[in-house]
Design a protein around this motif. Structure first.
Motif, PDB file in Angstrom:
ATOM      1  N   ALA A  20      -1.167 -21.470  36.289  1.00 42.93           N
ATOM      2  CA  ALA A  20      -0.580 -21.972  35.035  1.00 42.93           C
ATOM      3  C   ALA A  20       0.110 -20.837  34.282  1.00 42.93           C
ATOM      4  CB  ALA A  20      -1.653 -22.621  34.164  1.00 42.93           C
ATOM      5  N   ALA A  21      -0.503 -19.659  34.252  1.00 44.36           N
ATOM      6  CA  ALA A  21       0.099 -18.509  33.568  1.00 44.36           C
ATOM      7  C   ALA A  21       1.394 -18.099  34.250  1.00 44.36           C
ATOM      8  CB  ALA A  21      -0.877 -17.337  33.533  1.00 44.36           C
ATOM      9  N   GLU A  22       1.391 -18.045  35.576  1.00 46.35           N
ATOM     10  CA  GLU A  22       2.601 -17.666  36.309  1.00 46.35           C
ATOM     11  C   GLU A  22       3.736 -18.647  36.034  1.00 46.35           C
ATOM     12  OE1 GLU A  22       4.055 -16.549  40.847  1.00 46.35           O
ATOM     13  OE2 GLU A  22       1.990 -17.189  40.512  1.00 46.35           O
ATOM     14  N   HIS A  23       3.422 -19.934  36.019  1.00 46.24           N
ATOM     15  CA  HIS A  23       4.452 -20.942  35.722  1.00 46.24           C
ATOM     16  C   HIS A  23       4.962 -20.776  34.284  1.00 46.24           C
ATOM     17  CE1 HIS A  23       6.624 -24.716  35.584  1.00 46.24           C
ATOM     18  NE2 HIS A  23       6.016 -24.943  34.427  1.00 46.24           N
ATOM     19  N   LEU A  29       9.047 -19.184  29.843  1.00 45.51           N
ATOM     20  CA  LEU A  29       9.586 -18.035  29.096  1.00 45.51           C
ATOM     21  C   LEU A  29      10.663 -17.275  29.866  1.00 45.51           C
ATOM     22  CD1 LEU A  29       6.469 -16.542  27.275  1.00 45.51           C
ATOM     23  CD2 LEU A  29       8.022 -18.360  26.545  1.00 45.51           C
ATOM     24  N   GLY A  30      10.769 -17.498  31.160  1.00 47.28           N
ATOM     25  CA  GLY A  30      11.836 -16.888  31.949  1.00 47.28           C
ATOM     26  C   GLY A  30      11.661 -15.407  32.234  1.00 47.28           C
ATOM     27  N   LEU A  31      10.425 -14.912  32.219  1.00 48.53           N
ATOM     28  CA  LEU A  31      10.200 -13.504  32.534  1.00 48.53           C
ATOM     29  C   LEU A  31      10.257 -13.292  34.042  1.00 48.53           C
ATOM     30  CD1 LEU A  31       7.267 -12.614  30.101  1.00 48.53           C
ATOM     31  CD2 LEU A  31       9.722 -12.309  29.757  1.00 48.53           C
ATOM     32  N   GLN A  32      10.730 -12.121  34.443  1.00 50.55           N
ATOM     33  CA  GLN A  32      10.843 -11.779  35.857  1.00 50.55           C
ATOM     34  C   GLN A  32       9.489 -11.301  36.375  1.00 50.55           C
ATOM     35  OE1 GLN A  32      13.347  -8.405  36.637  1.00 50.55           O
ATOM     36  NE2 GLN A  32      12.981  -8.486  38.834  1.00 50.55           N
ATOM     37  N   LYS A  33       8.978 -11.988  37.408  1.00 47.75           N
ATOM     38  CA  LYS A  33       7.698 -11.597  37.994  1.00 47.75           C
ATOM     39  C   LYS A  33       7.882 -10.308  38.782  1.00 47.75           C
ATOM     40  CE  LYS A  33       5.881 -13.759  41.519  1.00 47.75           C
ATOM     41  NZ  LYS A  33       5.218 -14.755  42.374  1.00 47.75           N
ATOM     42  N   ILE A  34       6.979  -9.361  38.559  1.00 50.16           N
ATOM     43  CA  ILE A  34       6.969  -8.109  39.303  1.00 50.16           C
ATOM     44  C   ILE A  34       6.092  -8.252  40.535  1.00 50.16           C
ATOM     45  CG2 ILE A  34       6.299  -5.674  39.241  1.00 50.16           C
ATOM     46  CD1 ILE A  34       6.811  -5.768  36.188  1.00 50.16           C
ATOM     47  N   PHE A  43       1.984  -9.878  37.082  1.00 50.86           N
ATOM     48  CA  PHE A  43       2.670  -8.974  36.163  1.00 50.86           C
ATOM     49  C   PHE A  43       4.128  -9.404  36.016  1.00 50.86           C
ATOM     50  CE2 PHE A  43      -0.117  -5.137  37.654  1.00 50.86           C
ATOM     51  CZ  PHE A  43      -1.233  -5.703  37.054  1.00 50.86           C
ATOM     52  N   PHE A  44       4.664  -9.269  34.799  1.00 55.09           N
ATOM     53  CA  PHE A  44       6.040  -9.655  34.491  1.00 55.09           C
ATOM     54  C   PHE A  44       6.774  -8.527  33.778  1.00 55.09           C
ATOM     55  CE2 PHE A  44       3.598 -13.559  34.597  1.00 55.09           C
ATOM     56  CZ  PHE A  44       4.402 -14.396  35.345  1.00 55.09           C
ATOM     57  N   ARG A  45       8.059  -8.407  34.038  1.00 54.39           N
ATOM     58  CA  ARG A  45       8.949  -7.515  33.296  1.00 54.39           C
ATOM     59  C   ARG A  45       9.263  -8.211  31.968  1.00 54.39           C
ATOM     60  NH1 ARG A  45       9.401  -2.811  33.368  1.00 54.39           N
ATOM     61  NH2 ARG A  45       9.519  -2.754  35.630  1.00 54.39           N
ATOM     62  N   GLY A  49       9.299  -3.162  28.806  1.00 54.19           N
ATOM     63  CA  GLY A  49       7.867  -3.084  29.050  1.00 54.19           C
ATOM     64  C   GLY A  49       7.411  -4.056  30.113  1.00 54.19           C
ATOM     65  N   VAL A  50       6.119  -4.133  30.275  1.00 51.84           N
ATOM     66  CA  VAL A  50       5.504  -4.997  31.271  1.00 51.84           C
ATOM     67  C   VAL A  50       4.407  -5.815  30.598  1.00 51.84           C
ATOM     68  CG1 VAL A  50       4.182  -5.037  33.426  1.00 51.84           C
ATOM     69  CG2 VAL A  50       6.014  -3.369  33.123  1.00 51.84           C
ATOM     70  N   LEU A  51       4.368  -7.098  30.918  1.00 52.07           N
ATOM     71  CA  LEU A  51       3.309  -7.988  30.451  1.00 52.07           C
ATOM     72  C   LEU A  51       2.371  -8.220  31.621  1.00 52.07           C
ATOM     73  CD1 LEU A  51       2.035  -9.807  28.312  1.00 52.07           C
ATOM     74  CD2 LEU A  51       3.552 -11.640  29.110  1.00 52.07           C
ATOM     75  N   LEU A  52       1.114  -7.837  31.447  1.00 51.26           N
ATOM     76  CA  LEU A  52       0.092  -7.986  32.472  1.00 51.26           C
ATOM     77  C   LEU A  52      -0.763  -9.197  32.127  1.00 51.26           C
ATOM     78  CD1 LEU A  52      -1.152  -4.270  32.402  1.00 51.26           C
ATOM     79  CD2 LEU A  52       0.675  -5.218  33.829  1.00 51.26           C
TER      80      LEU A  52
END
Length: 138
Positions: A20-23, A29-34, A43-45, A49-52
């Motif tokens: 659910a968090a990844e989706h 939110l359209g963040l790029q998954k690292i 983890f997302f860009r 910065g990075v959102l963990l």
């Protein structure tokens, strides 16, 4: 004496349901998954910065043999993160979120004159979008 800290490189939030968090963070939110490591973290860009996003049930475990020696950590309960958004983009973000079925909890005009609004991710973390002037850093 050490030099001043330059900023925050990463921010961590916790979620039991990483799918659910990844989706939410990747699609809504359209963040790029690292990267994603099983049910431990995703983890997302986010800007510079990075959102963990961690599953606290996994991060409290000590690292396995041969893994990086990151100490166990984690928390329970809702966290908070605030995303930097240009003032003229706040309304379009509200539209995007409400169109995705995400309710806006409050839309605030702060004493500094800056505006922000709050909403929640699927894990219940309190998220905020704010114009940069909120902390008078621009």
């Amino acid at each position: 004496m050490a030099d001043a800290l330059e900023g925050i490189l990463e921010t961590a939030l916790y979620a039991d349901d990483l799918d659910a968090a990844e989706h939410f963070y990747g699609t809504v939110l359209g963040l790029q998954k690292i990267t994603r490591a099983g049910n431990r973290h995703v983890f997302f860009r986010c800007g510079q910065g990075v959102l963990l996003i961690f599953n606290s049930e996994e991060t409290i475990k000590p690292p396995h043999e041969g893994a990086l020696p990151v100490p166990p950590h984690g928390t329970k309960g809702n966290g908070h993160a605030c995303f930097r958004v240009a003032a003229d983009k706040l309304d379009s973000w509200i539209e995007k979120l409400t169109s995705a079925g995400i309710p806006i909890e409050v839309d605030i005009r702060w004493p500094t004159g800056a505006r922000s609004f709050y909403f929640r991710d699927p894990a219940g973390n309190s998220l905020e979008c704010a114009e940069p002037g909120l902390w008078a850093i621009d």
